[in-house]
Design an enzyme around this catalytic site. Structure first.
Site, PDB file in Angstrom:
ATOM      1  N   ASP A   1       0.799  -1.218   0.000  1.00 56.39           N
ATOM      2  CA  ASP A   1       0.000   0.000   0.000  1.00 56.39           C
ATOM      3  C   ASP A   1       0.831   1.267   0.000  1.00 56.39           C
ATOM      4  O   ASP A   1       0.376   2.328   0.407  1.00 56.39           O
ATOM      5  CB  ASP A   1      -0.913  -0.006   1.231  1.00 56.39           C
TER       6      ASP A   1
ATOM      7  N   GLU B   1      -1.762   5.097   3.215  1.00 55.09           N
ATOM      8  CA  GLU B   1      -1.801   3.698   2.777  1.00 55.09           C
ATOM      9  C   GLU B   1      -3.220   3.180   2.538  1.00 55.09           C
ATOM     10  O   GLU B   1      -3.467   2.416   1.601  1.00 55.09           O
ATOM     11  CB  GLU B   1      -1.088   2.793   3.795  1.00 55.09           C
TER      12      GLU B   1
ATOM     13  N   GLU C   1      -0.639  -8.895  -1.390  1.00 58.58           N
ATOM     14  CA  GLU C   1      -1.179  -8.367  -0.126  1.00 58.58           C
ATOM     15  C   GLU C   1      -2.384  -7.457  -0.399  1.00 58.58           C
ATOM     16  O   GLU C   1      -2.440  -6.293   0.014  1.00 58.58           O
ATOM     17  CB  GLU C   1      -0.107  -7.636   0.693  1.00 58.58           C
TER      18      GLU C   1
ATOM     19  N   HIS D   1      13.783   4.220  12.123  1.00 63.29           N
ATOM     20  CA  HIS D   1      13.525   4.464  10.704  1.00 63.29           C
ATOM     21  C   HIS D   1      14.408   5.633  10.247  1.00 63.29           C
ATOM     22  O   HIS D   1      14.667   6.556  11.034  1.00 63.29           O
ATOM     23  CB  HIS D   1      12.035   4.811  10.585  1.00 63.29           C
TER      24      HIS D   1
END
Ligand code: UD1
Ligand code: UDP
Length: 388
Positions: free
Chosen positions: A99, A135, A121, A245
């Site tokens: 996504d 997303e 997915e 991240h």
């Protein structure tokens, strides 16, 4: 055998590399296919780290990442780059996973070129347009474009049916992320990451944290960081491992609050093999990640999900994941409860596999071989507009 089926596989971010790797490897091992791998480079370091691990070299690298990229700039660069690729090298089918904006742009570009799109997915939903953002909208916009919907679970299949996707275009394959995590967990492994070494040597309890979602940037991540600082002070045996991240927006909220604590290990993103060892060692996982919600249950680790909603309700239904949001007091209470109530902890620390059995990529390969090999490629409906 006729001509091989020309697959264009696209990935751009860390989780797409992880979840597309089993598919690309399965297709490459089958002479019925030729596979070109396009890395959009929506992520740079985090994508390369994963492609290296799976020994995948992209045939094309669009290298589009810029610091602090906005969604519009990102989408424009992706569409232009992918359009160029498809003009230069036509394909029988385009495949992408999940996504992200890379995935949405791959689907849209395939549609403009009238090439069937296979969505790995498919069918995950919260039905809240802004959670997760962007997303939820990306995956909902992909659904009417896709010709092949590879749904990981029955719940995902039901979501697609409700939206009018014809039943014969949906296959429940399991999540390819489970193929990936099983593969990596079975590889020989050397512990050379210093952060992981410290965690594995720690004799007390370990809490693993990942956060990155756009809707959590700023105050929500700072609130989680403050909650964790309080918990580290309250529980003296507790060690926090937070592989951060690469996004500077994430780091600027975590580091000032947690960076100075002696039992907070803030590190660069761990390579996947090290991260899997970290999940295995952790006593408890706090995350807003999609992939981690799928993997952690396989290792029997309780997960507290730092979000208000999830498109992965299977873990919650199995009682191994709990939605706790990002309120500081709530996070402190929920973690403290698990650390002090062994009965509650054991209830959540059960190994379950609601997301797959490790054979999703094989199923996707077989479905594509049978459908396209049977001469369906030109006949695959480009728009799923019918009712089930
Ligand atoms: C993206 C996806 C999100 C997915 C997540 C997985 C979109 C809009 N978002 O979020 O769905 O869950 O990846 O991690 O598709 N950066 C680096 N190096 C990297 C990666 C990122 O420096 O290797 C920095 C750059 O400054 C970049 C920023 O992070 O501009 C944001 O990256 P972006 O891909 O736009 O969004 P993510 O938050 O990473
Ligand atoms: N992961 C990793 N190293 C890390 C953090 C996460 O290898 O330091 C893996 C994790 O096991 C999972 C994937 O990255 O497979 C999840 O990526 P992310 O949270 O960035 O994206 P999401 O799944 O939320 O889209």
């Amino acid at each position: 055998m006729g001509r091989p089926i020309a697959v264009l596989a696209v990935c751009g971010t860390r989780p797409e590399a992880i979840k597309m790797a089993p598919v690309v490897r399965a297709l490459r091992a089958d002479p019925a296919f030729t596979v070109r791998l396009v890395a959009t480079g929506q992520h740079r370091e985090m994508l390369d780290q994963m492609l290296r691990l799976f020994d995948l070299t992209p045939d094309v690298d669009l290298n589009i990442m810029t610091p602090h990229q906005t969604l519009t700039e990102l989408t424009l660069r992706l569409l232009q780059g992918l359009d160029r690729v498809l003009r230069e090298t036509p394909a029988t089918v385009v495949l992408a996973q999940g996504d992200t904006t890379t995935t949405f742009a791959a689907a849209l570009t395939a549609f403009y070129h009238q090439i069937p799109f296979g969505h790995v997915e498919a069918g995950l939903r919260t039905y809240d347009n802004y959670q997760p953002f962007p997303e939820e909208m990306n995956r909902r916009l992909i659904a009417p474009i896709a010709a092949y919907h590879f749904a990981p679970t029955e719940i995902a299949r039901q979501n697609l049916l409700r939206e009018g996707i014809p039943a014969e275009r949906i296959w429940v394959t399991g999540n390819t992320g489970i193929d990936a995590v099983q593969w990596v967990a079975a590889q020989p492994f050397e512990i050379d990451n210093p952060a992981l070494q410290r965690v594995l040597q720690h004799s007390g309890r370990v809490l693993l944290l990942t956060v990155h979602r756009r809707e959590n940037w700023g105050e929500p991540i700072a609130a989680v960081a403050s909650a964790l600082r309080e918990l580290l002070e309250q529980f003296e045996d507790l060690l926090l491992l937070a592989p951060m991240h690469c996004n500077p927006r994430v780091r600027q909220s975590l580091a000032p609050i947690l960076g100075s604590h002696p039992r907070a290990v803030l590190t660069e993103p761990l390579d996947y093999a090290s991260f899997v060892q970290a999940m295995r060692r952790a006593d408890l996982i706090l995350t807003d990640s999609g992939g981690v919600q799928e993997e952690a249950p396989a290792f029997g680790k309780p997960i507290l999900v730092l979000r208000e909603t999830t498109e992965r309700p299977e873990g919650v239904a199995a009682g191994v994941a709990k939605l706790v949001g990002t309120d500081r007091t709530r996070v402190v209470q929920e973690v403290a409860r698990l650390l002090t109530d062994p009965h509650r902890y054991m209830q959540m620390a059960r190994a379950v596999n609601p997301y797959g059995d490790g054979r999703a990529a094989e199923r996707i390969r077989d479905i594509l071989r049978h459908s396209i090999g049977a001469g369906e490629s030109g006949a695959v409906p480009m728009l799923a507009t019918g009712t089930p």
